[in-house]
Design a protein around this motif. Structure first.
Motif, PDB file in Angstrom:
ATOM      1  N   MET A   1       0.856  -1.185   0.000  1.00 57.42           N
ATOM      2  CA  MET A   1       0.000   0.000   0.000  1.00 57.42           C
ATOM      3  C   MET A   1       0.891   1.234   0.000  1.00 57.42           C
ATOM      4  O   MET A   1       1.781   1.362   0.834  1.00 57.42           O
ATOM      5  CB  MET A   1      -0.884  -0.018   1.243  1.00 57.42           C
ATOM      6  CG  MET A   1      -1.880   1.085   1.325  1.00 57.42           C
ATOM      7  SD  MET A   1      -3.366   0.919   0.304  1.00 57.42           S
ATOM      8  CE  MET A   1      -4.096  -0.579   0.885  1.00 57.42           C
ATOM      9  N   ALA A   2       0.660   2.124  -0.927  1.00 58.00           N
ATOM     10  CA  ALA A   2       1.439   3.359  -1.027  1.00 58.00           C
ATOM     11  C   ALA A   2       0.600   4.540  -0.553  1.00 58.00           C
ATOM     12  O   ALA A   2      -0.620   4.556  -0.727  1.00 58.00           O
ATOM     13  CB  ALA A   2       1.877   3.596  -2.470  1.00 58.00           C
ATOM     14  N   ARG A   3       1.266   5.527   0.024  1.00 62.05           N
ATOM     15  CA  ARG A   3       0.619   6.791   0.401  1.00 62.05           C
ATOM     16  C   ARG A   3       0.946   7.785  -0.693  1.00 62.05           C
ATOM     17  O   ARG A   3       2.121   7.984  -1.038  1.00 62.05           O
ATOM     18  CB  ARG A   3       1.141   7.278   1.755  1.00 62.05           C
ATOM     19  CG  ARG A   3       0.368   8.450   2.327  1.00 62.05           C
ATOM     20  CD  ARG A   3      -1.001   8.025   2.796  1.00 62.05           C
ATOM     21  NE  ARG A   3      -1.659   9.079   3.552  1.00 62.05           N
ATOM     22  CZ  ARG A   3      -2.964   9.117   3.759  1.00 62.05           C
ATOM     23  NH1 ARG A   3      -3.745   8.165   3.281  1.00 62.05           N
ATOM     24  NH2 ARG A   3      -3.500  10.087   4.450  1.00 62.05           N
ATOM     25  N   PHE A  29      -9.471   5.340  -4.291  1.00 63.78           N
ATOM     26  CA  PHE A  29      -8.417   5.384  -3.275  1.00 63.78           C
ATOM     27  C   PHE A  29      -9.050   5.361  -1.888  1.00 63.78           C
ATOM     28  O   PHE A  29     -10.232   5.650  -1.735  1.00 63.78           O
ATOM     29  CB  PHE A  29      -7.562   6.642  -3.456  1.00 63.78           C
ATOM     30  CG  PHE A  29      -6.986   6.767  -4.842  1.00 63.78           C
ATOM     31  CD1 PHE A  29      -5.887   6.008  -5.226  1.00 63.78           C
ATOM     32  CD2 PHE A  29      -7.562   7.611  -5.778  1.00 63.78           C
ATOM     33  CE1 PHE A  29      -5.371   6.095  -6.508  1.00 63.78           C
ATOM     34  CE2 PHE A  29      -7.052   7.724  -7.066  1.00 63.78           C
ATOM     35  CZ  PHE A  29      -5.956   6.950  -7.434  1.00 63.78           C
ATOM     36  N   SER A  30      -8.242   5.030  -0.872  1.00 63.87           N
ATOM     37  CA  SER A  30      -8.772   4.943   0.487  1.00 63.87           C
ATOM     38  C   SER A  30      -8.048   5.911   1.418  1.00 63.87           C
ATOM     39  O   SER A  30      -6.999   6.455   1.086  1.00 63.87           O
ATOM     40  CB  SER A  30      -8.644   3.503   1.007  1.00 63.87           C
ATOM     41  OG  SER A  30      -7.286   3.107   1.025  1.00 63.87           O
ATOM     42  N   ASN A  31      -8.631   6.078   2.598  1.00 63.48           N
ATOM     43  CA  ASN A  31      -8.051   6.902   3.670  1.00 63.48           C
ATOM     44  C   ASN A  31      -7.697   8.315   3.204  1.00 63.48           C
ATOM     45  O   ASN A  31      -6.593   8.804   3.440  1.00 63.48           O
ATOM     46  CB  ASN A  31      -6.827   6.225   4.286  1.00 63.48           C
ATOM     47  CG  ASN A  31      -7.179   4.906   4.925  1.00 63.48           C
ATOM     48  OD1 ASN A  31      -8.218   4.767   5.565  1.00 63.48           O
ATOM     49  ND2 ASN A  31      -6.329   3.912   4.734  1.00 63.48           N
ATOM     50  N   LEU A  32      -8.655   8.980   2.552  1.00 68.82           N
ATOM     51  CA  LEU A  32      -8.408  10.342   2.085  1.00 68.82           C
ATOM     52  C   LEU A  32      -8.250  11.296   3.267  1.00 68.82           C
ATOM     53  O   LEU A  32      -8.992  11.209   4.246  1.00 68.82           O
ATOM     54  CB  LEU A  32      -9.558  10.825   1.198  1.00 68.82           C
ATOM     55  CG  LEU A  32      -9.451  10.498  -0.295  1.00 68.82           C
ATOM     56  CD1 LEU A  32      -9.402   9.026  -0.577  1.00 68.82           C
ATOM     57  CD2 LEU A  32     -10.579  11.163  -1.059  1.00 68.82           C
ATOM     58  N   CYS A  33      -7.291  12.178   3.149  1.00 68.61           N
ATOM     59  CA  CYS A  33      -7.041  13.240   4.119  1.00 68.61           C
ATOM     60  C   CYS A  33      -6.981  14.540   3.328  1.00 68.61           C
ATOM     61  O   CYS A  33      -6.161  14.664   2.410  1.00 68.61           O
ATOM     62  CB  CYS A  33      -5.735  12.998   4.870  1.00 68.61           C
ATOM     63  SG  CYS A  33      -5.281  14.337   5.985  1.00 68.61           S
ATOM     64  N   VAL A  55      -4.698  16.450  -1.336  1.00 69.65           N
ATOM     65  CA  VAL A  55      -5.351  15.291  -0.742  1.00 69.65           C
ATOM     66  C   VAL A  55      -4.315  14.178  -0.612  1.00 69.65           C
ATOM     67  O   VAL A  55      -3.575  13.903  -1.565  1.00 69.65           O
ATOM     68  CB  VAL A  55      -6.534  14.803  -1.624  1.00 69.65           C
ATOM     69  CG1 VAL A  55      -7.136  13.521  -1.078  1.00 69.65           C
ATOM     70  CG2 VAL A  55      -7.577  15.896  -1.755  1.00 69.65           C
ATOM     71  N   ALA A  56      -4.271  13.561   0.548  1.00 70.55           N
ATOM     72  CA  ALA A  56      -3.462  12.359   0.734  1.00 70.55           C
ATOM     73  C   ALA A  56      -4.403  11.165   0.635  1.00 70.55           C
ATOM     74  O   ALA A  56      -5.580  11.256   1.000  1.00 70.55           O
ATOM     75  CB  ALA A  56      -2.782  12.372   2.099  1.00 70.55           C
ATOM     76  N   ALA A  57      -3.888  10.046   0.121  1.00 69.44           N
ATOM     77  CA  ALA A  57      -4.705   8.840  -0.009  1.00 69.44           C
ATOM     78  C   ALA A  57      -3.794   7.618  -0.053  1.00 69.44           C
ATOM     79  O   ALA A  57      -2.593   7.732  -0.295  1.00 69.44           O
ATOM     80  CB  ALA A  57      -5.546   8.907  -1.277  1.00 69.44           C
ATOM     81  N   ASP A  58      -4.399   6.475   0.165  1.00 72.24           N
ATOM     82  CA  ASP A  58      -3.684   5.206   0.056  1.00 72.24           C
ATOM     83  C   ASP A  58      -4.120   4.502  -1.219  1.00 72.24           C
ATOM     84  O   ASP A  58      -5.285   4.614  -1.637  1.00 72.24           O
ATOM     85  CB  ASP A  58      -3.987   4.309   1.253  1.00 72.24           C
ATOM     86  CG  ASP A  58      -3.407   4.842   2.552  1.00 72.24           C
ATOM     87  OD1 ASP A  58      -2.379   5.549   2.514  1.00 72.24           O
ATOM     88  OD2 ASP A  58      -3.989   4.551   3.613  1.00 72.24           O
ATOM     89  N   ASP A  99       4.672   7.638  -2.014  1.00 71.38           N
ATOM     90  CA  ASP A  99       5.602   7.291  -0.928  1.00 71.38           C
ATOM     91  C   ASP A  99       6.800   8.229  -1.015  1.00 71.38           C
ATOM     92  O   ASP A  99       6.619   9.437  -1.143  1.00 71.38           O
ATOM     93  CB  ASP A  99       5.992   5.811  -0.977  1.00 71.38           C
ATOM     94  CG  ASP A  99       4.902   4.890  -0.420  1.00 71.38           C
ATOM     95  OD1 ASP A  99       4.062   5.370   0.376  1.00 71.38           O
ATOM     96  OD2 ASP A  99       4.889   3.709  -0.779  1.00 71.38           O
ATOM     97  N   ASP A 100       8.004   7.683  -0.983  1.00 74.79           N
ATOM     98  CA  ASP A 100       9.185   8.555  -1.097  1.00 74.79           C
ATOM     99  C   ASP A 100       9.930   8.300  -2.413  1.00 74.79           C
ATOM    100  O   ASP A 100      11.140   8.504  -2.519  1.00 74.79           O
ATOM    101  CB  ASP A 100      10.110   8.394   0.109  1.00 74.79           C
ATOM    102  CG  ASP A 100      10.617   6.971   0.283  1.00 74.79           C
ATOM    103  OD1 ASP A 100      10.188   6.076  -0.476  1.00 74.79           O
ATOM    104  OD2 ASP A 100      11.446   6.752   1.181  1.00 74.79           O
ATOM    105  N   CYS A 101       9.179   7.878  -3.432  1.00 74.59           N
ATOM    106  CA  CYS A 101       9.768   7.592  -4.742  1.00 74.59           C
ATOM    107  C   CYS A 101      10.354   8.845  -5.384  1.00 74.59           C
ATOM    108  O   CYS A 101       9.756   9.919  -5.335  1.00 74.59           O
ATOM    109  CB  CYS A 101       8.728   7.011  -5.693  1.00 74.59           C
ATOM    110  SG  CYS A 101       8.198   5.355  -5.274  1.00 74.59           S
ATOM    111  N   VAL A 102      11.508   8.665  -5.996  1.00 73.67           N
ATOM    112  CA  VAL A 102      12.132   9.701  -6.816  1.00 73.67           C
ATOM    113  C   VAL A 102      12.302   9.085  -8.195  1.00 73.67           C
ATOM    114  O   VAL A 102      13.124   8.186  -8.379  1.00 73.67           O
ATOM    115  CB  VAL A 102      13.498  10.152  -6.234  1.00 73.67           C
ATOM    116  CG1 VAL A 102      14.147  11.190  -7.136  1.00 73.67           C
ATOM    117  CG2 VAL A 102      13.335  10.679  -4.812  1.00 73.67           C
TER     118      VAL A 102
END
Length: 163
Positions: A1-3, A29-33, A55-58, A99-102
């Motif tokens: 699961m990615a944020r 998507f889930s867990n929207l903030c 918006v943040a989401a999983d 996530d922290d992907c570059v």
């Protein structure tokens, strides 16, 4: 699961399209903030003010699949294919972080607008103040604190959700 973190912008019937976008995002998507909604002047062209938020989401999708979902949502909401970059729009969904992907493909992550546009950085710092930018190696709150706020006019507004 990615944020993931998503920038949403609109300057055409923005309240309607924000609600439509959030309804669609909540299906994929889930867990929207949600950040606050901010109003800002158009950047790069003369046009009506934009509403913006982050918006943040999983998700269990990969980066390319997430971008495809965003394009589908934009098109379902009247976004013209091939519209020029600096122009009015019904809906603009941009993937800021996965996530922290570059990476540079299929999109550039982290998105460069994070550190250059107040309408992206302020709402991101609001919902993820302690998260560290994977390239700058500073928290989003620190980046916002150090941002030259005279560059762009931006202000939070009250927004009533109906999605």
């Amino acid at each position: 699961m990615a944020r993931i973190f998503i920038s949403i912008g609109s300057n055409i019937e923005a309240e309607h399209y924000f609600n439509a976008a959030l309804k669609a995002l909540s299906k994929d998507f889930s867990n929207l903030c949600l950040s606050s909604v901010f109003e800002s002047e158009a950047v790069g062209f003369d046009g009506s003010n934009f509403l913006n938020m982050v918006v943040a989401a999983d998700t269990q999708l990969d980066i390319a699949q997430v971008v495809a979902v965003f394009k589908r949502i934009e098109q379902d909401n009247g976004r013209e294919i091939g519209a020029k970059k600096f122009s009015p729009r019904t809906l603009d969904l941009d993937l800021l972080l996965f996530d922290d992907c570059v990476v540079t493909a299929p999109v550039e992550l982290p998105r460069a607008e994070i550190t250059t546009n107040a309408f992206v950085l302020w709402p991101l710092a609001e919902i993820a103040p302690n998260l560290v930018h994977p390239v700058e190696q500073q928290t989003y709150q620190t980046l916002w604190d150090n941002y030259d706020k005279s560059q762009q006019k931006l202000w939070p507004i009250e927004f009533y959700w109906s999605y």
